[in-house]
Enzyme design. Sequence first.
Site, PDB file in Angstrom:
ATOM      1  N   CYS A 172     -87.146  68.992   8.871  1.00 35.55           N
ATOM      2  CA  CYS A 172     -88.146  69.530   8.047  1.00 35.55           C
ATOM      3  C   CYS A 172     -88.790  68.482   7.249  1.00 35.55           C
ATOM      4  O   CYS A 172     -90.134  68.639   6.783  1.00 35.55           O
ATOM      5  CB  CYS A 172     -87.526  70.292   7.116  1.00 35.55           C
ATOM      6  SG  CYS A 172     -86.269  71.843   7.680  1.00 35.55           S
ATOM      7  N   CYS A 186     -85.042  45.941  10.178  1.00 31.64           N
ATOM      8  CA  CYS A 186     -84.340  44.625   9.446  1.00 31.64           C
ATOM      9  C   CYS A 186     -84.652  43.422   9.726  1.00 31.64           C
ATOM     10  O   CYS A 186     -84.743  42.441   9.388  1.00 31.64           O
ATOM     11  CB  CYS A 186     -83.021  44.766   9.430  1.00 31.64           C
ATOM     12  SG  CYS A 186     -82.010  44.979  10.767  1.00 31.64           S
TER      13      CYS A 186
HETATM   14 ZN   LIG Z   1     -85.197  71.597   9.495  1.00 29.43          ZN
END
Ligand SMILES: [Zn+2]
Length: 341
Positions: A172, A186
């Site tokens: 989401c 890194c």
């Molecule tokens: Zn989701």
Amino acid sequence: MRGKMNRYEKHILLKEIGKKGQEKLLSSRVAIIGCGGLGSVIATNLARAGVGEIRIVDRDYVEIDNLQRQILFEEEDAEKRVPKAISAVEKLRKVNSEINLVPIVEDVSPLNIEKIIKGVDAVADGTDNMETRFLINDACIKYSIPWVYGAVIGVEGMTMNILPGKTACLRCFIKNIPSPGILPTCETAGILNTAVNVIASIQSTELIKILTGKKFRREAIHFDVWHGIFTPIKVKKLSSCISCGRKIFEFLDGKYTKYTDSTVLCGRKAVQINPNLGKEISFEVLYEKLKDIGNVEFNEYMLRFHKDKYEFIVFKNGRTIIKGTGDKNRAKSLYARYIGF
Ligand SMILES: [Zn+2]
């Protein structure tokens, strides 16, 4: 029981945890995926807090440049190239012998993640790449297991709680999968050791809240640790989300991961080749094959082979780290040439 609970007195005194909360921690199970900087701190916090079972999962071994931030490891671990999961469990058993610490020296993939997280109450993200995080996201949504995302790069970090059915999930939040080479690593950006400690401690706190059934943080957090700028971020749960909304698990189903895969490792000029053979290899046989063409030695956990400027570290399941190249195709051809399963 009284002696056992004595150890946790300072947490029991807190109204936020108390005796009931401590009992819940003692009967909880957690999987920590990735035991580098974040994982070291989370494992330390949860072991000292008395989480009943902690599975520590890591594919790598300790190197000298890990010691700047990965608080569980020592110079001797780097000299002996001890697998991180093994070293972490050895250290933490001395801290708390009353809990169950389980080392898992494996590369987390669609083939093994369901077994690794089976029966846990929460999963902690200590990984260093988005592919594994999306895989954790899919598996945790599928089995309705809470997990706590964490990431640090440079002087900044982020963390977010994902409780399936209750909060937004990682997909989401990050709808489109980033293209390779776009995100800093890194290796290119460096990493502030205190930023790792701060983010991992926030992750640990949220895990303690989730495990004890307390109110947890709903927003994601961005924290610039160097400049002291703390920013909560609201993330909306989307019904159209491919993972938590539509329940299409692209990463768990292996859409983006071939079963024989290679990864350029973060932080050094090295490539990992993972043949996912599903069976153990014989170091004795491989030693015989390689002993006349280069320097080769092996122990219980791994076989090391030097040839020209390349070094091969082969694990029992055939997974191999090839140092001396950052080129996947070169690594695949070296693998085929010298290991060749
Ligand atoms: Zn989701």
